[in-house]
Motif scaffolding. Structure first.
Motif, PDB file in Angstrom:
ATOM      1  N   SER A 154       0.829  -1.205   0.000  1.00 55.83           N
ATOM      2  CA  SER A 154       0.000   0.000   0.000  1.00 55.83           C
ATOM      3  C   SER A 154       0.866   1.258   0.000  1.00 55.83           C
ATOM      4  N   SER A 191      -5.267  -0.785  -3.325  1.00 57.25           N
ATOM      5  CA  SER A 191      -5.748   0.170  -2.347  1.00 57.25           C
ATOM      6  C   SER A 191      -4.817   1.381  -2.250  1.00 57.25           C
ATOM      7  N   GLY A 202      -8.797   4.838  -0.981  1.00 59.15           N
ATOM      8  CA  GLY A 202      -8.527   3.444  -1.319  1.00 59.15           C
ATOM      9  C   GLY A 202      -9.000   2.506  -0.228  1.00 59.15           C
ATOM     10  N   ILE A 231     -11.411  -0.466  -1.130  1.00 61.04           N
ATOM     11  CA  ILE A 231     -10.740  -1.612  -1.749  1.00 61.04           C
ATOM     12  C   ILE A 231     -10.030  -2.427  -0.679  1.00 61.04           C
ATOM     13  N   ARG A 232      -9.368  -1.731   0.246  1.00 63.54           N
ATOM     14  CA  ARG A 232      -8.710  -2.437   1.350  1.00 63.54           C
ATOM     15  C   ARG A 232      -9.762  -3.133   2.220  1.00 63.54           C
ATOM     16  N   SER A 256      -6.666  -1.760   9.787  1.00 68.23           N
ATOM     17  CA  SER A 256      -6.972  -0.877   8.667  1.00 68.23           C
ATOM     18  C   SER A 256      -6.498   0.542   8.951  1.00 68.23           C
ATOM     19  N   ASP A 295      -3.747   2.674   6.974  1.00 72.52           N
ATOM     20  CA  ASP A 295      -4.178   3.976   6.445  1.00 72.52           C
ATOM     21  C   ASP A 295      -3.248   5.094   6.907  1.00 72.52           C
TER      22      ASP A 295
END
Length: 243
Positions: free
Chosen positions: A78, A134, A144, A147-148, A166, A170
């Protein structure tokens, strides 16, 4: 103060609360809503700064639930691809990509909502692919997390683990793309007046979202997340149709 758009700030708070409940971050709502009030580049810059605050809040609130294996398999690709997407956002027309993202979100969320037992195989390969897409989408389009969220939903994580992992991924994405966006000239002086408000909203929205999550059963969490992703896709498509 008189130049501030308080409706936008209220929508930002709502986006943060829903993003916390859904587990995929507020940008999936914040970006399409922000595009109604600011130019695309300003939204990218504000999103990165806003998310640094909101994700730090989620990491603190859900710190006991971090999945270190997914942090590596999804987080590393990512970060790599958010940098690539961030640089490309300066030279590519995002309209086609936004249309593709909207169709993708609506199509896949409907598929998983209708086919409840259909899941993506929770493999390391799928985690890396999902993390790459993502990150690239976050850098290029500003969002994104959905998508993740679809990728992480396949691992059927307990909600606190889902949100903490998450949020940490992020945070790494936002930290990386903030430097890229600044270099691109996306962080404008006339938008900085919103930053203090967005930082407070990031913390407050995460806290409120966590409180609401206490009343959501685990068996409904994945379906709720997918429903939010469907709404995100519809919002994205509606914005493109109206502009």
């Amino acid at each position: 103060m008189k130049d501030l758009n308080f409706i936008f700030l209220l929508l930002a708070l709502l986006a943060e609360i829903i993003g916390t409940i859904g587990g995929f971050g507020s940008s999936v709502f914040f970006v399409p809503l922000g595009n109604f009030y600011f130019d695309f580049q300003s939204v990218l810059g504000l999103t990165a700064i806003f998310h640094l605050s909101s994700n730090l809040s989620k990491i603190f609130l859900f710190k006991k639930g971090l999945d270190k294996k997914l942090l590596l398999s999804i987080g590393v690709p990512s970060v790599i691809f958010v940098i690539i997407g961030g640089f490309l956002s300066k030279i590519l027309d995002s309209t086609f990509l936004e249309i593709f993202l909207g169709i993708f979100l609506v199509g896949f969320s409907l598929l998983f909502l209708i086919k409840r037992r259909l899941i993506i195989s929770p493999t390391n390969k799928n985690a890396i692919i999902g993390g790459s897409f993502s990150g690239f989408s976050a850098g290029l389009l500003g969002t994104g997390g959905a998508i993740r969220g679809l990728t992480m939903a396949s691992f059927n994580l307990e909600k606190s683990v889902f949100i903490a992992t998450s949020a940490f991924i992020d945070f790494l994405i936002d930290f990386s793309r903030t430097f890229v966006y600044y270099n691109n000239g996306y962080i404008h002086n006339h938008d900085l007046k919103y930053v203090p408000f967005l930082l407070v909203i990031g913390v407050a929205g995460s806290f409120i979202g966590k409180k609401i999550l206490n009343y959501i059963p685990q068996n409904k969490f994945r379906r709720l997340s997918l429903f939010f992703i469907l709404v995100i896709g519809i919002i994205t498509m509606t914005k493109l149709i109206l502009t």
